[in-house]
Write a protein that holds these residues in place. Sequence first.
Motif, short mmCIF file in Angstrom:
data_model
loop_
_atom_site.label_atom_id
_atom_site.label_comp_id
_atom_site.label_asym_id
_atom_site.label_seq_id
_atom_site.Cartn_x
_atom_site.Cartn_y
_atom_site.Cartn_z
N ASP A 80 0.48 -0.96 -0.19
CA ASP A 80 0.37 0.35 0.17
C ASP A 80 1.06 0.92 -0.24
N GLY A 81 0.71 1.97 -1.13
CA GLY A 81 1.69 3.58 -1.15
C GLY A 81 2.90 3.05 -1.85
N TYR A 82 2.75 1.75 -2.82
CA TYR A 82 3.87 1.66 -3.67
C TYR A 82 3.03 2.54 -4.85
N THR A 83 4.09 3.23 -5.67
CA THR A 83 3.62 3.94 -7.29
C THR A 83 3.92 1.95 -7.69
N GLY A 84 3.71 2.35 -9.46
CA GLY A 84 4.05 1.58 -10.16
C GLY A 84 5.79 1.31 -10.21
N ALA A 85 6.42 2.15 -10.06
CA ALA A 85 7.78 2.35 -10.45
C ALA A 85 8.45 1.37 -9.14
N GLU A 86 8.29 1.69 -7.91
CA GLU A 86 8.28 0.98 -7.35
C GLU A 86 8.11 -0.81 -7.21
N ILE A 87 6.92 -0.40 -7.58
CA ILE A 87 6.97 -2.31 -6.97
C ILE A 87 8.02 -2.92 -8.38
N GLU A 88 8.24 -2.09 -9.43
CA GLU A 88 8.91 -2.80 -10.45
C GLU A 88 10.52 -2.80 -9.83
N GLU A 89 11.13 -2.14 -8.95
CA GLU A 89 12.29 -1.81 -8.89
C GLU A 89 11.97 -2.79 -7.39
N CYS A 90 10.73 -3.74 -6.79
CA CYS A 90 11.13 -4.40 -5.26
C CYS A 90 11.44 -5.57 -6.22
N VAL A 91 10.52 -5.99 -7.48
CA VAL A 91 10.78 -7.15 -8.34
C VAL A 91 12.39 -7.56 -8.62
N ILE A 92 12.76 -6.34 -9.07
CA ILE A 92 14.25 -6.24 -9.48
C ILE A 92 15.75 -6.37 -8.05
N SER A 93 14.63 -5.79 -7.17
CA SER A 93 16.17 -6.46 -6.30
C SER A 93 15.59 -8.14 -5.66
N SER A 94 14.29 -8.33 -5.64
CA SER A 94 13.95 -9.77 -4.98
C SER A 94 15.32 -10.46 -5.76
N MET A 95 14.47 -10.10 -7.09
CA MET A 95 15.63 -11.07 -8.33
C MET A 95 17.71 -11.21 -7.36
N PHE A 96 18.13 -9.78 -7.15
CA PHE A 96 19.26 -10.22 -7.10
C PHE A 96 19.58 -10.35 -5.68
N TYR A 97 18.46 -10.77 -4.94
CA TYR A 97 18.53 -11.51 -3.65
C TYR A 97 18.41 -13.21 -3.79
N ALA A 98 17.59 -13.75 -4.48
CA ALA A 98 17.54 -14.46 -4.79
C ALA A 98 19.03 -15.49 -5.87
N TRP A 99 19.48 -14.39 -6.75
CA TRP A 99 20.52 -14.65 -7.34
C TRP A 99 21.92 -14.92 -7.06
N ASN A 100 21.59 -14.29 -6.01
CA ASN A 100 22.92 -14.20 -4.81
C ASN A 100 23.28 -14.77 -3.83
N ASP A 101 21.83 -15.46 -4.19
CA ASP A 101 21.40 -16.58 -2.66
C ASP A 101 21.82 -17.79 -3.39
N GLY A 102 22.94 -18.77 -3.85
CA GLY A 102 22.69 -19.69 -4.37
C GLY A 102 21.69 -19.57 -5.85
N LYS A 103 21.40 -18.53 -6.47
CA LYS A 103 21.19 -18.38 -8.09
C LYS A 103 20.09 -19.61 -8.14
N ARG A 104 18.76 -19.28 -7.00
CA ARG A 104 17.71 -19.80 -7.43
C ARG A 104 15.94 -18.88 -7.25
N PRO A 105 15.36 -19.25 -7.73
CA PRO A 105 14.10 -19.13 -7.79
C PRO A 105 13.45 -17.61 -6.67
N TYR A 106 13.33 -16.28 -7.28
CA TYR A 106 13.04 -15.76 -6.39
C TYR A 106 11.53 -16.11 -6.02
N THR A 107 10.82 -15.79 -4.68
CA THR A 107 10.12 -16.15 -4.57
C THR A 107 8.68 -14.91 -3.37
N THR A 108 8.13 -14.72 -3.14
CA THR A 108 7.15 -14.01 -2.80
C THR A 108 7.76 -13.59 -1.28
N ASP A 109 8.18 -13.99 -0.77
CA ASP A 109 9.59 -14.37 0.97
C ASP A 109 10.24 -12.92 0.01
#
Length: 526
Positions: free
Chosen positions: A432-461
């Motif tokens: 709530d309160g996030y813009t569309g651009a901020e949501i896109e950045e959240c998805v990108i950031s989560s991908m980096f987390y998962a990639w650096n954590d054993g190149k696993r698929p990113y998740t809801t968490d």
Amino acid sequence: MSAQTSLQLKDYIYAGYPAIVLNTSEEERGIEECCRIAQSVKMQFYVWSETKGVIQYLFDKNGKDISQKDMDINISPDEEALTQGLNYGENTIYCMLDFHPYIKSPSVWRTAKDVFSSAKTQGIIYLFISSKFDTPPELEHEVIITNLDLPKKDDLREIAIGICKGYNVNIPENIDDAIDAALGLTMFEAENAFATSFSKTRTFDVDIINNVKRQIICKDGLLEYMQSKETLETVGGMKEFISYAEERFSAYSEEAQNYGLPYPKGVLLVGIPGCGKSLAAKALSNMWKKPLLKLDLGKLFGSLVGDTEAKTRKALEIAEAMAPAILWIDEIEKGLSGVGSSGKTDSGVTSRMFGTILTWLQEKEVPVYVIATANNISSLPPEFLRKGRFDEIFFVDLPSEEERKEIFKIQIEKKKRKAEDFDIEKLASVSDGYTGAEIEECVISSMFYAWNDGKRPYTTDDLVIAMSKINPMAKGIMSDTVSSLRNWSITHGIRNANVAPKVQIETNPIETKGSRVMRFEKEEQK
């Protein structure tokens, strides 16, 4: 040349203006048009250039064939070149090519004033053809300026047919598509674009012509020819605006024109940064299958006197020549923010540019659909918001929960994952309160987390963690701006681009130091 420009130049010649400037980069076409006018009004026609001297254009008795006669007069580009025009007698058009660098010399413009005074009484007209003629202040009352319009479809058809004859081939069935693709180019540029296509494919390849045009249009930086893969399916939310745009698009059909529907003028999208205003412009271009031209007002400002106004006219002229097209003016408030103080800070340049754009928005009849976007409505001059400039003004709010679900699905699938593998309900709830651009950045950031954590698929968490590390602007540094924009949209009855909860305003009657205490409450959606 369009009938309008030709008629205007002819009227100036009929009226006996002693000095006329024809601004154009198409020198040969300008000479040809002037030659036709001279022929029709039965005037002698001489052309001076620094390299060739003076050449007379002769017409046969039938008024069809035109020949050239070298007068063997080579004059340096100074006072003598100007006075030479008085030697050819009355009913003469004396055309001077590329004289603009020399007219700024005090001795030359002083001579010009004397020469124009004599020319007026002798029936002699000085015609200056140049791509950039800056009239000295001392000659502003003696010189009239006109422009050579970009070629229309009939002009381009002649060129296309000529190319076909040159290659000794039948006229391809897609000649109309090729002509539409070449709109916005000069005659010389269009001929090169057609020839490039034929040299590569032996026919008209619209993609090749568009590529040539893209390079030509972008070279002076006035307009940017945009290409995007965005579609309505990749725009999360803004359903009210999209529905409106689909309705207006029907006006471009031949049936609608026969019915009498006018071409739509355009829209102004005002709202919170990062909520999809620019994305919508790109998506509409693909939906309508019309070229998308981006106008950056900051690039129109020039250092020389009259340069800004000339660039503004040139940019709008290109947009008109490419019609039907979409003209996207992004963050328009930044380019026009200095209008109020223009007379004190920049000699009125911004004000004059603003006036040119306002007049064009009000009076344009060609199918150029303008999409202007703004983040800060308070920076826009009030007259810009008056009805008639745009068909409608839309307020783009923060995405609602349903719209955030849609945005998460779009962004997840753009990043090569399936939306059903994620808890979309949870993601929409905590964003709530996030813009569309901020949501896109959240998805990108989560991908980096998962990639650096054993190149696993990113998740809801991963997405939830990414969101916890982003402080949305609407709840932080832009909270006051968001409230102000919402207040403005409601008090002025601005149409909402989103299907979102409305905001009700209650005003405290107690005012302190001229300010009002306002609180915003969400009204349940009916």
